[in-house]
Design a protein around this motif. Structure first.
Motif, PDB file in Angstrom:
ATOM      1  N   LEU A  19       0.770  -1.031   0.017  1.00 48.48           N
ATOM      2  CA  LEU A  19       0.004   0.072   0.086  1.00 48.48           C
ATOM      3  C   LEU A  19       0.973   1.124   0.111  1.00 48.48           C
ATOM      4  O   LEU A  19       1.671   1.300   0.839  1.00 48.48           O
ATOM      5  CB  LEU A  19      -0.751  -0.184   1.422  1.00 48.48           C
ATOM      6  N   CYS A  20       0.590   1.978  -0.716  1.00 50.44           N
ATOM      7  CA  CYS A  20       1.146   3.493  -0.944  1.00 50.44           C
ATOM      8  C   CYS A  20       0.172   4.798  -0.469  1.00 50.44           C
ATOM      9  O   CYS A  20      -0.728   4.614  -1.176  1.00 50.44           O
ATOM     10  CB  CYS A  20       1.947   3.468  -2.113  1.00 50.44           C
ATOM     11  N   ASP A 175     -12.963   8.552  -1.600  1.00 52.66           N
ATOM     12  CA  ASP A 175     -12.920   8.277  -3.245  1.00 52.66           C
ATOM     13  C   ASP A 175     -11.607   8.394  -3.631  1.00 52.66           C
ATOM     14  O   ASP A 175     -10.539   8.867  -2.817  1.00 52.66           O
ATOM     15  CB  ASP A 175     -13.804   9.295  -3.605  1.00 52.66           C
ATOM     16  N   THR A 176     -11.105   8.410  -4.737  1.00 47.38           N
ATOM     17  CA  THR A 176     -10.043   8.320  -5.435  1.00 47.38           C
ATOM     18  C   THR A 176      -9.664   9.444  -6.502  1.00 47.38           C
ATOM     19  O   THR A 176     -10.080   9.844  -7.270  1.00 47.38           O
ATOM     20  CB  THR A 176      -9.872   6.939  -6.393  1.00 47.38           C
ATOM     21  N   ILE A 238      -4.926   1.810  -8.176  1.00 50.50           N
ATOM     22  CA  ILE A 238      -5.326   3.117  -7.352  1.00 50.50           C
ATOM     23  C   ILE A 238      -6.821   3.111  -6.948  1.00 50.50           C
ATOM     24  O   ILE A 238      -7.562   2.595  -7.687  1.00 50.50           O
ATOM     25  CB  ILE A 238      -4.918   4.252  -8.275  1.00 50.50           C
ATOM     26  N   ALA A 239      -6.823   3.047  -5.668  1.00 49.49           N
ATOM     27  CA  ALA A 239      -8.248   3.062  -4.982  1.00 49.49           C
ATOM     28  C   ALA A 239      -8.060   3.817  -3.719  1.00 49.49           C
ATOM     29  O   ALA A 239      -7.126   3.643  -2.793  1.00 49.49           O
ATOM     30  CB  ALA A 239      -8.630   1.633  -4.766  1.00 49.49           C
ATOM     31  N   GLY A 240      -9.135   4.910  -3.477  1.00 49.81           N
ATOM     32  CA  GLY A 240      -8.957   5.527  -2.195  1.00 49.81           C
ATOM     33  C   GLY A 240      -7.776   6.156  -2.387  1.00 49.81           C
ATOM     34  O   GLY A 240      -7.598   7.031  -3.372  1.00 49.81           O
ATOM     35  N   LEU A 241      -7.130   6.592  -1.241  1.00 52.31           N
ATOM     36  CA  LEU A 241      -5.956   7.660  -1.229  1.00 52.31           C
ATOM     37  C   LEU A 241      -4.627   6.762  -1.215  1.00 52.31           C
ATOM     38  O   LEU A 241      -3.443   7.354  -0.882  1.00 52.31           O
ATOM     39  CB  LEU A 241      -6.188   7.931   0.258  1.00 52.31           C
ATOM     40  N   PHE A 265      -8.504   2.052 -10.353  1.00 56.30           N
ATOM     41  CA  PHE A 265      -7.923   2.875 -11.524  1.00 56.30           C
ATOM     42  C   PHE A 265      -6.395   2.176 -11.687  1.00 56.30           C
ATOM     43  O   PHE A 265      -5.707   2.603 -10.962  1.00 56.30           O
ATOM     44  CB  PHE A 265      -7.720   4.333 -11.480  1.00 56.30           C
ATOM     45  N   PRO A 266      -6.203   0.919 -12.396  1.00 55.02           N
ATOM     46  CA  PRO A 266      -4.886   0.501 -12.775  1.00 55.02           C
ATOM     47  C   PRO A 266      -4.017   1.386 -13.680  1.00 55.02           C
ATOM     48  O   PRO A 266      -4.582   1.580 -14.572  1.00 55.02           O
ATOM     49  CB  PRO A 266      -5.296  -1.019 -13.365  1.00 55.02           C
TER      50      PRO A 266
END
Length: 299
Positions: A19-20, A175-176, A238-241, A265-266
């Motif tokens: 996780l980043c 949300d992203t 990418i999902a959330g923060l 969002f990959p």
């Protein structure tokens, strides 16, 4: 579990396994101007406005009913269309004579159901666009109005996925946000051309990234994109923060992390710790992994 795929910066400051965590980048001399950011928002609103205008002209109430959509659905989309038209008019009034004009588009919908799924994607990407760009604004009135538009886009996205598609109305607790170039990559997939008189926008599109239809978390899938690369690559989901990273094999296969739910969002990157423009190779794509009210994946 249902998946929708399409072909639109997060800066790592701390990491947990896979996780980043992400925060907006600091302003510098290359930061877009206020008018450029507002025109970027207007460009996206023009796109949405054109999509709903064209779609509602193509599909009648009977077409919606023949697709087993609720009797009240098309009326709600008429309201959404009015919202997007209002957003366009509002931003044009704020920007004045520097406001960009609509582009020419080629939307992927071919029937009412593909209209529904495209609408969900556009509204969701709109939320990510506003949340990712708001830190670039300095005028408090512009920030407030952008937040008000973002909230409506989020409500519309939630309504489509829950009331119409009978799936989850939200994703995670956050949300992203997406950066300008990632949003533009998704938006440019339906833009054919824009008027030469439009103000140039400070954006570029990365190569489109495609996932196979029906891909699900936990599966090994083959992705495709057109870019010259060398060295180890990764897919940042990418999902959330944050983003969950998975290695991309030399055969262009990746294991979709089993923990993912909702809209993801990959992005193909050359880094396994951050998702900034300078390490982005392709994407993002748009994936939606539905889950039920118990938080369980839906087939």
């Amino acid at each position: 579990m249902k998946v929708a795929a399409a072909s639109l910066t997060l800066l790592a400051v701390a990491a947990l396994p896979e996780l980043c965590v992400a925060v907006p980048a600091k302003r510098d001399s290359s930061t877009p101007t206020e008018i450029q950011i507002l025109n970027f928002a207007l460009t996206l609103e023009h796109l949405e406005n054109a999509f709903y205008t064209q779609g509602l002209q193509k599909y009648t109430q009977q077409d919606f009913l023949n697709a087993d959509l609720p009797t009240w659905a098309r009326g709600r989309w008429n309201q959404i269309a009015q919202h997007e038209s209002t957003h366009v008019s509002f931003l044009e009034s704020v920007i004045g004579d520097q406001a960009v004009q609509p582009c020419t588009y080629s939307f992927p919908d071919t029937d009412p159901m593909s209209f529904v799924t495209t609408s969900f994607m556009l509204e969701t990407v709109g939320v990510s666009a506003y949340s990712g760009a708001v830190h670039l604004l300095s005028n408090s009135d512009h920030i407030t109005s952008s937040a008000a538009i973002l909230a409506v886009e989020a409500r519309q996205s939630a309504w489509i996925n829950s009331a119409v598609l009978k799936a989850n109305p939200w994703n995670t607790a956050f949300d992203t946000p997406l950066d300008l170039n990632h949003v533009w990559t998704l938006a440019s997939g339906v833009i054919v051309s824009c008027p030469s008189s439009n103000m140039p926008l400070p954006v570029k599109a990365f190569p489109a990234l495609s996932f196979p239809a029906g891909a699900q978390p936990g599966q090994t899938v083959q992705v495709s994109f057109n870019a010259t690369t060398s060295g180890q690559l990764y897919v940042a989901f990418i999902a959330g923060l944050g983003a969950t990273f998975a290695p991309l094999s030399s055969q262009m296969t990746v294991v979709i992390p089993s923990s993912l739910q909702g809209v993801v969002f990959p992005v193909v990157t050359s880094s396994d710790t951050m998702v900034t423009d300078n390490v982005t190779i392709a994407g993002p794509a748009f994936l939606s992994f539905h889950f039920n009210s118990d938080g369980m994946d839906e087939p």
